[in-house]
Motif scaffolding. Structure first.
Motif, PDB file in Angstrom:
ATOM      1  N   ASP A 388      -0.991  43.131 -46.671  1.00  0.00           N
ATOM      2  CA  ASP A 388      -0.007  44.073 -47.202  1.00  0.00           C
ATOM      3  C   ASP A 388      -0.241  44.282 -48.697  1.00  0.00           C
ATOM      4  O   ASP A 388      -0.722  43.391 -49.402  1.00  0.00           O
ATOM      5  N   THR A 391       4.107  47.005 -49.610  1.00  0.00           N
ATOM      6  CA  THR A 391       4.902  48.065 -48.991  1.00  0.00           C
ATOM      7  C   THR A 391       5.922  47.526 -47.991  1.00  0.00           C
ATOM      8  O   THR A 391       7.022  48.064 -47.860  1.00  0.00           O
ATOM      9  N   HIS A 392       5.561  46.453 -47.284  1.00  0.00           N
ATOM     10  CA  HIS A 392       6.380  45.992 -46.158  1.00  0.00           C
ATOM     11  C   HIS A 392       7.087  44.666 -46.440  1.00  0.00           C
ATOM     12  O   HIS A 392       7.442  43.945 -45.498  1.00  0.00           O
TER      13      HIS A 392
END
Length: 609
Positions: A388, A391-392
């Protein structure tokens, strides 16, 4: 009951036993790709986009207003009966082509005139956009439930919704396109615009234009109505005479018709549903109909789909992670793995009390059970956090938040403190895996977030919210004897058993992202140190307790290149944890936490070796 023909039995929903929306979901789910949609103007109402006839009315009204600027009623009178006004003032029948040719003779001016009716206004991307119905249809197409969409609408809302989920549909809006189109069965999605596209002069809009279809379009329409079942929504059947006659004259021999009606049921629609013995779904607008259908089919999917393996889940995560269109798939993967842990963490499966003679066995069994239940999630978190770009992060943190709640309800009756505390073990495994992964990925700002969110209040003190740096301290969660799951060498006793055990338990999920054992151990040591510094920054002195572990050994403190001295030298205003909000972003607080940790180690020599 069933009716038979030359092709075999056709299922007819049992009246009263199965509600119409249920019957439609069961049929669509059992026969993916064999139902076509017929969408009318009603599906686009919520978007704010005008119907084709509404555009004609509005443009005729504007022409009337500029033709007679001194008459305040000119526009309203023209809109009330556009065809009558047009013929009276031009001696020609009103047609979409003639209207646009007169009002905007050049392609650029025509495009500009039409854009205001069908395209979002500048700076307002949410206006004139796909509705919940369009997006639910797109999801049905994505899963293969629907392949063919007939529509009388000029707008491009269906196409836009499909593109949002990564599907480029085959669009047929002019008869000459039919000859070169891909076969319907070979196309993931085909949108047949029976009355044309808004930017196309070959639209059919007026009563005369809707009286007949070109031969190529008529043949394609008859083929769809013959070979596919039909779900009708948002179509009144009042004006489209050619379409009404074709539906009247073509009856599928294979699949039933479903007709959704919201509001007035016209005589033409009543006649068609009676003739075809259609299953009528009354009282649902387009958004309600299709979101409900998508939800029911998803529920059926969950019943019939075998659980995916851990390795397949990781592959799916890696594919979905960089693709913004697949964010829901990514969410479902992680959330489902978390839900499975919670579902198995019942008192029956993971007891919180035990007789003294059974306590060791139950404690060991619960630890092994929690770890086995968490296996898929730990692999997803390790790979997700590593790959990642930030973003998550809320998705990864959500898993810890949900797992934390396992210990957020009182247990009835008596309980064993060590077994009760163990209910936080899945949350600790998840946080530890993410923290060590963040160190390996050199994204230590995420460590600050992991150790701060989500907060938790104990069952006995609901006023004091604790951060994970406190309530997930391994010595608090793993209070029992670990010898049953990690026996020490004969005649020996473990030093730092919780630290040693956690490193062992999370080694396999992190093997792929860090195959080197020395580097893995170094990442665990650094994470323990950072988590302990954050814990030592707690405003309440009695809550300041480090994550007692292998990082406290002499080798990590007594040398210039040790982890203790390395982190001390890193403490500048640009330190990643400070930038992420740890220690309130205050360098002096970070330095004070480091000093407290140093003093605590000096005052507790039993935790050194």
């Amino acid at each position: 009951m069933a009716s038979d023909d030359a092709t075999g039995p056709v299922a007819i929903p049992a009246g009263g036993l199965i509600e119409p929306p249920m019957a439609m979901a069961l049929n669509v789910h059992s026969s993916p790709g064999v139902y076509a949609l017929l969408l009318g103007a009603g599906i686009s109402i919520a978007s704010g986009v005008k119907t084709g006839w509404g555009v004609v009315q509005d443009i005729v009204g504007k022409v009337a207003a500029v033709r007679d600027p001194d008459s305040p009623d000119a526009r309203a009178e023209a809109i009330a009966d556009p065809e009558k006004w047009w013929e009276a003032n031009t001696n020609e029948p009103l047609g979409y082509s003639a209207l646009l040719a007169a009002a905007a003779p050049k392609p650029a001016s025509r495009q500009a005139m039409l854009a205001e009716y069908f395209e979002p206004e500048e700076g307002q991307d949410d206006s004139k956009g796909p509705t919940a119905a369009h997006r639910a249809i797109a999801q049905l197409v994505k899963r293969g439930s629907i392949r063919v969409i007939l529509t009388t609408n000029f707008d491009r809302l269906t196409e836009r919704a499909l593109q949002e989920v990564g599907i480029s549909p085959q669009v047929v809006s002019r008869p000459e396109q039919i000859k070169g189109m891909k076969p319907l069965a070979h196309s993931q999605a085909t949108v047949i615009k029976l009355h044309g596209d808004y930017a196309d002069l070959e639209q059919r809009n007026t009563v005369d234009e809707l009286e007949t279809y070109p031969d190529e379009l008529q043949q394609l329409l008859e083929r769809v109505l013959d070979e596919y079942g039909l779900i009708v929504c948002g179509w009144s059947a009042d004006w489209d005479q050619a379409l009404v006659r074709t539906v009247e004259g073509t009856r599928s021999r294979r699949y039933p018709m479903f007709w959704s009606q919201y509001g007035r049921f016209s005589d033409a629609a009543q006649n068609l549903t009676t003739q075809h013995k259609a299953v009528v779904i009354d009282g649902k607008n387009a958004d309600e109909l299709f979101t409900d259908l998508a939800r029911r089919i998803e529920a059926l999917d969950h019943m019939t789909t075998a659980p995916i393996t851990r390795d397949v889940a990781v592959v799916q995560l890696k594919r979905a992670l960089p693709d913004p269109v697949r964010r829901i798939e990514l969410f479902d993967l992680v959330d489902h793995a978390t839900t499975q842990i919670i579902a198995r963490s019942t008192r029956e499966n993971r007891p919180v009390s035990a007789a003294p003679s059974d306590r060791a066995d139950i404690y060991g069994s619960s630890i092994r059970g929690y770890r086995a239940d968490s296996d898929t999630l730990l692999h997803l978190l390790a790979n997700g956090v590593f790959h990642d770009d930030g973003t998550h992060e809320t998705l990864w943190l959500r898993s810890v938040e949900r797992l934390t709640r396992i210990r957020s309800t009182f247990t009835s009756g008596s309980f064993d403190g060590a077994l009760e505390a163990l209910r936080h073990y899945p949350a600790l495994l998840a946080a530890w895996t993410m923290g060590v992964t963040a160190v390996i990925a050199r994204r230590e700002e995420f460590v600050a977030t992991i150790m701060a969110q989500p907060t938790w209040t104990t069952l006995w003190n609901r006023t004091e919210a604790q951060p994970p740096a406190v309530y997930l301290n391994p010595t608090s969660v793993l209070q029992g004897d670990l010898s049953s799951v990690m026996p020490p060498p004969e005649g020996k006793k473990w030093i730092f058993p919780q630290s040693r055990f956690l490193r062992k338990e999370t080694r396999e999920p992190l093997q792929v992202i860090e195959p080197d054992d020395t580097a893995y151990q170094a990442a665990c040591t650094r994470f323990e140190f950072l988590a302990s510094m954050i814990a030592m920054d707690h405003p309440t002195e009695r809550r300041r307790f480090p994550w007692v572990g292998e990082f406290l050994s002499d080798e990590h403190w007594e040398y210039d290149t040790s982890i203790a001295n390395t982190i001390k030298s890193e403490l500048t205003s640009d330190w990643p944890l400070l930038r992420a909000g740890a220690f309130g972003g205050d360098i002096e607080r970070a330095q004070a936490a480091h000093e407290r940790l140093t003093q605590w180690r000096a005052q507790n020599p039993q935790f050194r070796w």
